[in-house]
Motif scaffolding. Structure first.
Motif, short mmCIF file in Angstrom:
data_model
loop_
_atom_site.label_atom_id
_atom_site.label_comp_id
_atom_site.label_asym_id
_atom_site.label_seq_id
_atom_site.Cartn_x
_atom_site.Cartn_y
_atom_site.Cartn_z
N GLN A 51 7.66 71.49 -27.66
CA GLN A 51 7.09 71.24 -26.33
C GLN A 51 6.95 72.59 -25.65
O GLN A 51 7.89 73.40 -25.66
CB GLN A 51 8.03 70.32 -25.53
N ALA A 52 5.80 72.85 -25.04
CA ALA A 52 5.51 74.21 -24.56
C ALA A 52 6.50 74.67 -23.51
O ALA A 52 7.06 75.77 -23.61
CB ALA A 52 4.08 74.29 -24.01
N TRP A 53 6.72 73.87 -22.48
CA TRP A 53 7.59 74.39 -21.42
C TRP A 53 9.06 74.38 -21.83
O TRP A 53 9.85 75.14 -21.28
CB TRP A 53 7.34 73.71 -20.10
N SER A 54 9.43 73.55 -22.82
CA SER A 54 10.78 73.66 -23.36
C SER A 54 10.96 74.97 -24.12
O SER A 54 11.97 75.65 -23.99
CB SER A 54 11.08 72.47 -24.28
N ALA A 55 9.97 75.32 -24.94
CA ALA A 55 10.04 76.59 -25.67
C ALA A 55 10.02 77.77 -24.70
O ALA A 55 10.73 78.77 -24.90
CB ALA A 55 8.88 76.68 -26.65
N ALA A 56 9.22 77.67 -23.65
CA ALA A 56 9.13 78.76 -22.67
C ALA A 56 10.43 78.97 -21.92
O ALA A 56 10.64 80.04 -21.33
CB ALA A 56 7.99 78.50 -21.70
N ALA A 57 11.32 77.99 -21.92
CA ALA A 57 12.62 78.15 -21.26
C ALA A 57 13.39 79.34 -21.83
O ALA A 57 14.18 79.97 -21.12
CB ALA A 57 13.44 76.87 -21.41
N LEU A 109 14.15 73.69 -28.96
CA LEU A 109 14.51 72.78 -27.88
C LEU A 109 13.47 71.66 -27.76
O LEU A 109 12.28 71.93 -27.66
CB LEU A 109 14.62 73.53 -26.55
N PRO A 110 13.92 70.41 -27.75
CA PRO A 110 12.96 69.31 -27.62
C PRO A 110 12.52 69.14 -26.16
O PRO A 110 13.01 69.81 -25.25
CB PRO A 110 13.77 68.10 -28.09
N GLU A 111 11.60 68.23 -25.98
CA GLU A 111 11.09 67.88 -24.65
C GLU A 111 12.24 67.52 -23.72
O GLU A 111 12.29 67.96 -22.57
CB GLU A 111 10.13 66.70 -24.81
N LEU A 112 13.18 66.73 -24.20
CA LEU A 112 14.36 66.33 -23.43
C LEU A 112 15.42 65.85 -24.41
O LEU A 112 15.14 65.61 -25.60
CB LEU A 112 14.03 65.21 -22.44
N PHE A 113 16.63 65.71 -23.90
CA PHE A 113 17.71 65.12 -24.69
C PHE A 113 18.65 64.40 -23.74
O PHE A 113 18.51 64.48 -22.51
CB PHE A 113 18.44 66.17 -25.54
N ALA A 114 19.60 63.66 -24.29
CA ALA A 114 20.47 62.81 -23.48
C ALA A 114 21.37 63.64 -22.58
O ALA A 114 21.77 64.76 -22.93
CB ALA A 114 21.31 61.91 -24.37
N GLY A 115 21.69 63.08 -21.42
CA GLY A 115 22.51 63.77 -20.43
C GLY A 115 23.99 63.46 -20.51
O GLY A 115 24.67 63.43 -19.47
N ASP A 116 24.51 63.22 -21.71
CA ASP A 116 25.94 62.97 -21.86
C ASP A 116 26.75 64.22 -21.53
O ASP A 116 26.30 65.36 -21.75
CB ASP A 116 26.26 62.55 -23.30
N ALA A 175 20.23 63.32 -29.22
CA ALA A 175 18.77 63.38 -29.16
C ALA A 175 18.22 62.22 -28.33
O ALA A 175 18.74 61.11 -28.38
CB ALA A 175 18.17 63.34 -30.56
N TYR A 176 17.17 62.51 -27.56
CA TYR A 176 16.36 61.44 -26.99
C TYR A 176 15.39 61.05 -28.09
O TYR A 176 14.59 61.86 -28.55
CB TYR A 176 15.62 61.92 -25.74
N PRO A 177 15.41 59.80 -28.55
CA PRO A 177 14.74 59.48 -29.82
C PRO A 177 13.22 59.61 -29.83
O PRO A 177 12.63 59.72 -30.90
CB PRO A 177 15.17 58.03 -30.08
#
Length: 688
Positions: free
Chosen positions: A606-612, A581-588, A598-600
């Motif tokens: 990303q630590a807290w994304s992986a921890a999700a 999982l990336p830091e963030l991605f688009a909210g479509d 993808a958010y480019p």
């Protein structure tokens, strides 16, 4: 200048080192590509050529932490058939202060193969913030050290490349060269390594022993285990420590820009990993306690008792508009209350009393900051303003300059009092009171009174009316006007105790409505708001950690259906992103795009994304210990939405197995002596 894009690059990490290359494995002298180590780019090019030509890429795959493998073809070599007969297998492995590559030339040709293999190298020692801003450094000529070795120097940093059995060429066109001769169906293995000597690095690798235990999860929904496996490998690659304290590990925020100590990010990641053990939390707490604020400094944002935001080697240029953070920066409004809650939660999961007791002076100092410095105008709310003019304009987790917007899209003016921060403060006050009481320190009643008064003030000042009913505003602006946009921030209030049961139900319902939840997870801002954009960093995108925090709050308060909806969105996104999982991605919307966009410029891993991933598994298992009180509650998500599940979690340093069958019935084995199991009763509340 524009920030370089990241989404198409392959990221290989072993903190504090990270390598970014194209999908063919080539590190080209362009954009953000390179090998970075402790905030410097120590390799700006590593281009593999065979007979002066680039091989043709056919695939790559990530390996264990710090590893990646790339496969390509040299179709001009070997037999003149339709099928390729010579392939290149390039295996990359990072160490905390270096990188090695093994290049295998594999022939299935019926005749001998000869080739010249070269690796073109360059080093520019560019600062990570310069690369992030789209700039680059000036390449430094390589020196020759003999025996296939090349060296580069800058200040106290030394980079050495060794090509085993290679001829090395120094200067501006540095390269390693091998002459290869293969018999029919032969194979040759070449190897080169890079080592960095950097005595001024402010972060180093921790001790080898991992701070958490693998959770041994099985689930009917196989996406859960795949996401966990990849996430735990990524988290292993993000472990860091301070020089001189290798036993106190914390998680770097993410690669490539944030491979360092980040107060908020490191705290949240450690908090999310508590079901796997308390050692990471303990290290994170101690590292931040050692750097706890001691004086008032408007330039750095430091204040007595305050927990820091970010640690760098040198001052960090934010942009080309004059933004500049000092090496030790304290511009965060939420790290201090979150530190208090991490200490409390680690204690509940079984952090030994001796370790908690050692941090009690820091707890008292953090509460002192909450009382004396968090509310500069005395209105009863925590607020921030960048008085230096060079720091972060917004100092909550949504720290981009345009993240605090009214319903019509206008930006709010500081000082800003964020909704979720009031929830963090409320919870920290109650958590601090519990710790003070338990360790026979004064002040518990004061902080319970503080929490009660804060809840009443919040109820009066933050709640606004919207098209779907009342909801907490995102923030209060400088004129104490509610910033009346519907955002994910209000989901962080769940589980903090700031909301009544009726208010929690209203928040849960709004978060599960299409405007917020129709993407692959929870949008940061509702699509009905004037500032919404699916590719806005904080105003419409989806952040996995943000969604996970809300999942945890929903599950804890009994809103299982809403928690399941958001978890399903994240699992679908994880599948699309190869379970990293990336830091963030688009909210479509999901029905619009079919798979997340993808958010480019998103960091990955990303630590807290992986921890999700751990949050999802823990919510499904529903084990909530209170070791000091001698009890453990069990309340898994109803209906077993992830299918039958078994998870080996860690309570008071003992492995505890939770099993949930297909009908949602749960059992526990292995509870430590002195803990009794209590089946948690789902809180009664009105339907959202």
């Amino acid at each position: 200048m524009l920030q370089p894009l990241l989404h198409d690059l392959v990221s290989t990490v072993m903190a504090p080192a990270s390598a970014l290359s194209d999908a063919d494995g080539q590190i080209r002298p362009a954009g953000v590509q390179g090998l970075f180590c402790a905030d410097r780019r120590v390799l700006s090019q590593a281009r593999l050529l065979v007979d002066g030509r680039e091989p043709e890429s056919i695939g790559y795959a990530p390996g264990a932490a710090g590893q990646a493998r790339f496969v390509s073809l040299t179709r001009w070599l070997g037999d003149p058939t339709t099928d390729p007969t010579v392939r290149i297998e390039r295996s990359r492995e990072l160490s905390p202060f270096g990188m090695g590559e093994q290049v295998e030339i594999v022939s299935t040709a019926s005749s001998p193969v000869t080739a010249t293999v070269t690796v073109e190298l360059a080093c520019d020692f560019a600062a990570v913030e310069a690369v992030k801003s789209g700039r680059s450094g000036t390449p430094v000529p390589a020196g020759e050290a003999g025996d296939g070795r090349l060296t580069w120097h800058a200040d106290t940093t030394r980079v050495t490349v060794t090509g085993h059995g290679a001829h090395a060429t120094a200067g501006d066109g540095a390269r390693l060269r091998w002459e290869v001769s293969l018999p029919p169906r032969g194979r040759a293995t070449l190897r080169w390594e890079l080592a960095v000597e950097d005595p001024t690095a402010v972060v180093v690798p921790p001790n080898a022993t991992l701070e958490w235990s693998p959770p041994h999860v099985t689930a009917g929904d196989r996406r859960v285990t795949r996401l966990l496996d990849q996430s735990l490998e990524d988290l292993r690659s993000l472990r860091l420590a301070e020089p001189g304290e290798p036993g106190d590990a914390f998680l770097a925020a993410g690669a490539p820009w944030f491979l360092t100590l980040f107060g908020r990010d490191s705290i949240w990641a450690a908090r999310m990993l508590l079901p796997l053990g308390t050692r990471l939390a303990a290290g994170t707490l101690r590292v931040l306690a050692r750097r706890q604020g001691r004086r008032l400094d408007p330039d750095s944002g430091e204040a007595p008792g305050k927990i820091m935001h970010e640690l760098r080697r040198d001052a960090f240029d934010l942009d080309d508009k004059g933004g500049r953070l000092p090496a030790a920066y304290y511009g965060t409004i939420d790290a201090t209350p979150l530190w208090i809650s991490l200490l409390h939660d680690a204690w509940r999961w079984g952090l030994p009393d001796s370790e908690v007791r050692a941090l009690l002076p820091n707890l008292q100092a953090a509460l002192g900051w909450l009382a004396d410095h968090a509310d500069p105008d005395g209105d009863g709310f925590l607020e921030y303003i960048d008085s230096s003019g060079r720091g972060l304009a917004n100092q909550g987790w949504k720290d981009s300059g345009d993240s605090v917007r009214f319903h019509d899209g206008r930006q709010a003016e500081p000082p800003i009092a964020l909704a979720e921060v009031q929830g963090y403060a409320h919870q920290a006050a109650l958590h601090g009171a519990a710790l003070l009481d338990a360790f026979d320190l004064p002040g518990g009643d004061r902080w319970r009174d503080y929490a009660g008064a804060l809840a009443e003030r919040f109820r009066a000042a933050f709640w606004v009316d919207g098209p779907h009913g009342p909801f907490p505003a995102l923030a209060l602006d400088r004129d104490k006007r509610p910033v009346n946009s519907l955002t994910s921030n209000i989901g962080h209030l769940l589980g903090t105790g700031l909301l009544s049961r009726e208010e929690s139900a209203q928040v849960a319902g709004l978060l599960a409505a299409p405007g917020m939840a129709e993407a692959f997870g929870l949008r940061t801002m509702s699509s009905e708001e004037g500032g919404f954009s699916p590719l806005s960093y904080h105003c419409g995108s989806v952040w996995p950690h943000d969604t996970a925090i809300v999942i945890a709050g929903l599950a804890r308060e009994g809103f299982d259906e809403q928690a399941t909806t958001l978890a399903e969105g994240l699992l679908a996104a994880a599948e699309s992103f190869g379970y990293r999982l990336p830091e963030l991605f688009a909210g479509d919307a999901r029905d619009l795009v079919g798979r997340p966009v993808a958010y480019p410029a998103a960091c990955r891993p990303q630590a807290w994304s992986a921890a999700a991933a751990v949050v999802i598994a823990h919510a499904a298992a529903g084990l909530y210990p209170d070791v000091p009180a001698g009890r453990v509650e069990l309340r898994p998500l109803s209906g077993a939405p992830l299918g039958a599940l078994a998870a080996g979690l860690r309570v008071a340093d003992a492995e505890v197995e939770v099993r949930v069958d297909h009908d949602g019935a749960a059992t526990v084995k292995g509870l430590p002596a002195g803990l009794r199991l209590e089946e948690a009763v789902t809180p009664s509340s009105p339907r959202p």
